[in-house]
Structures are given as structure tokens and as C-alpha cells.
Design an enzyme around this catalytic site. Sequence first.
Site, PDB file in Angstrom:
ATOM      1  N   GLY A   1       0.836  -1.197   0.000  1.00  0.00           N
ATOM      2  CA  GLY A   1       0.000   0.000   0.000  1.00  0.00           C
ATOM      3  C   GLY A   1       0.867   1.242   0.000  1.00  0.00           C
ATOM      4  O   GLY A   1       2.016   1.214   0.453  1.00  0.00           O
TER       5      GLY A   1
ATOM      6  N   GLN B   1       2.851  10.018   1.134  1.00  0.00           N
ATOM      7  CA  GLN B   1       4.134   9.339   1.297  1.00  0.00           C
ATOM      8  C   GLN B   1       5.098   9.635   0.151  1.00  0.00           C
ATOM      9  O   GLN B   1       6.289   9.403   0.276  1.00  0.00           O
ATOM     10  CB  GLN B   1       3.933   7.825   1.413  1.00  0.00           C
ATOM     11  CG  GLN B   1       3.241   7.402   2.688  1.00  0.00           C
ATOM     12  CD  GLN B   1       3.068   5.912   2.719  1.00  0.00           C
ATOM     13  OE1 GLN B   1       2.071   5.388   2.224  1.00  0.00           O
ATOM     14  NE2 GLN B   1       4.048   5.219   3.292  1.00  0.00           N
TER      15      GLN B   1
ATOM     16  N   CYS C   1       5.546  -0.039   7.413  1.00  0.00           N
ATOM     17  CA  CYS C   1       5.225   1.119   6.592  1.00  0.00           C
ATOM     18  C   CYS C   1       6.448   1.510   5.784  1.00  0.00           C
ATOM     19  O   CYS C   1       7.567   1.522   6.310  1.00  0.00           O
ATOM     20  CB  CYS C   1       4.782   2.278   7.481  1.00  0.00           C
ATOM     21  SG  CYS C   1       4.322   3.760   6.580  1.00  0.00           S
ATOM     22  N   LEU C   2       6.231   1.843   4.516  1.00  0.00           N
ATOM     23  CA  LEU C   2       7.349   2.261   3.672  1.00  0.00           C
ATOM     24  C   LEU C   2       7.975   3.563   4.162  1.00  0.00           C
ATOM     25  O   LEU C   2       9.134   3.832   3.870  1.00  0.00           O
ATOM     26  CB  LEU C   2       6.881   2.401   2.211  1.00  0.00           C
ATOM     27  CG  LEU C   2       6.376   1.109   1.574  1.00  0.00           C
ATOM     28  CD1 LEU C   2       5.867   1.378   0.158  1.00  0.00           C
ATOM     29  CD2 LEU C   2       7.453   0.041   1.573  1.00  0.00           C
TER      30      LEU C   2
ATOM     31  N   HIS D   1      -4.848   1.550   7.126  1.00  0.00           N
ATOM     32  CA  HIS D   1      -3.492   2.085   7.272  1.00  0.00           C
ATOM     33  C   HIS D   1      -3.254   3.211   6.267  1.00  0.00           C
ATOM     34  O   HIS D   1      -2.761   4.285   6.621  1.00  0.00           O
ATOM     35  CB  HIS D   1      -2.486   0.939   7.079  1.00  0.00           C
ATOM     36  CG  HIS D   1      -1.059   1.341   7.132  1.00  0.00           C
ATOM     37  ND1 HIS D   1      -0.239   0.982   8.184  1.00  0.00           N
ATOM     38  CD2 HIS D   1      -0.279   2.052   6.279  1.00  0.00           C
ATOM     39  CE1 HIS D   1       0.978   1.470   7.958  1.00  0.00           C
ATOM     40  NE2 HIS D   1       0.976   2.115   6.798  1.00  0.00           N
ATOM     41  N   GLU D   2      -3.598   2.968   5.002  1.00  0.00           N
ATOM     42  CA  GLU D   2      -3.344   3.976   3.966  1.00  0.00           C
ATOM     43  C   GLU D   2      -4.260   5.183   4.105  1.00  0.00           C
ATOM     44  O   GLU D   2      -3.822   6.323   3.904  1.00  0.00           O
ATOM     45  CB  GLU D   2      -3.460   3.356   2.572  1.00  0.00           C
ATOM     46  CG  GLU D   2      -2.471   2.242   2.289  1.00  0.00           C
ATOM     47  CD  GLU D   2      -1.016   2.578   2.599  1.00  0.00           C
ATOM     48  OE1 GLU D   2      -0.616   3.749   2.459  1.00  0.00           O
ATOM     49  OE2 GLU D   2      -0.267   1.659   2.981  1.00  0.00           O
TER      50      GLU D   2
ATOM     51  N   HIS E   1      -2.883   7.579   6.532  1.00  0.00           N
ATOM     52  CA  HIS E   1      -1.852   8.468   5.989  1.00  0.00           C
ATOM     53  C   HIS E   1      -2.455   9.749   5.418  1.00  0.00           C
ATOM     54  O   HIS E   1      -1.834  10.810   5.478  1.00  0.00           O
ATOM     55  CB  HIS E   1      -1.049   7.772   4.889  1.00  0.00           C
ATOM     56  CG  HIS E   1       0.073   6.929   5.389  1.00  0.00           C
ATOM     57  ND1 HIS E   1       1.142   7.438   6.096  1.00  0.00           N
ATOM     58  CD2 HIS E   1       0.304   5.608   5.266  1.00  0.00           C
ATOM     59  CE1 HIS E   1       1.981   6.463   6.391  1.00  0.00           C
ATOM     60  NE2 HIS E   1       1.488   5.333   5.908  1.00  0.00           N
TER      61      HIS E   1
END
Length: 186
Positions: free
Chosen positions: A57, A62, A104-105, A146-147, A150
Site C-alpha cells: 500500500g 508518502q 510502513c514504507l 493504514h493507507e 496516511h
Amino acid sequence: MSATETIAPTAPLLPILVVPDPVLRKHARAVTPADYDEVRALIPSMFATMYAAPGIGLAAPQVGRLLRVIVVDVAPDKVPAPLALVNPEVIATSEDKCSREEGCLSLPDQYAEVVRPSWVKVRYQDENGAKHEIEADGLLATCLQHEIDHLNGVQFVDYLSPLKRNILLRKLAKELKEQKERRGRR
């Protein structure tokens, strides 16, 4: 053929912002009809970046874009199942909760157990503005939540106790400092 080659064959990769970049704490703005050309150009690069990372994701903040756009694919190694969601919003959740390890990235190599609703219903638009709803459970439900977080400046570490959050963030800061020092010696 990889998922990246299938979904975004020539899309350029985007730099992924890492905590504590202040953009990651900002609220993304809603996509308007005037933004759709930009969004249609952004989505393939978001998929290419997510697959290359590798991740399941990615939210537009991000990659430095404060637009309410996310991409997810919880089956990147099997049959690709890419989803691009514009202006996503959670409209219903289960009372049942589940705990799942999240990463997480934007917090590379950091993982922790997070408790979230086990089922969600999300309303969103596609890259052309058509309205849709999706119901999800399991990994997809977690990934969507989660996304979407963000887009509101929320990170998975915000669900942890202050002690666990501080330990994880200090560990990340140390690892990033060591990486920077190694690059400086080359």
C-alpha cells in the site's frame, strides 16, 4: 511479467518520504475534478513505487503529494489485485477487532502489532471520478485503514503505547543515521 510491468510498465518511481518528514503529518486535500489529470498520471507511478519498494500500500502523502489518493495490492507476489482509491473514506467498521503486524514504507524495517476493526466498508472514487464502495476484511481491511490514515497525517505508530512508539522511532532514527554515515564513507 511482474506486477509493476503489468500495472505501470513505464511509470517513473517516486521518492518515498521517511519519518519524521513533516509532510507525513499533514492532512491531504480532497481530489477535485480539476485534479483528475494529475491523479491519472500519479497513480501508475504510485503503483510502480509501491511494487519496487516492495510494499502492499502507498498513500500520496508518502510521495509528497497532499492529495487523497491511495493504492493497494495485498497480493503482489501472486495474481496482482491493484486498487486505486481516490477520496477514500471509511463509512462503516465492525465492532470486532483484530491485531496484525504492520509496517510502513515511510518507517522502513519497523514493525509492530496494531489493533484495528477487522472489517471495513470504504466509499471512494476511481481515477475517472466514478463512485464505488468496497467491503474488506483481513489484510485488505488493515491495509485500507493504514493507507487512509496516511491521508489524515496518522501513522501506525500512533496506535502504539508511548513507550513502544518511542522505542520504534529511536530505532528508526539510529538506523537512518547509520545508513547516512555509511553512504558518507563511500
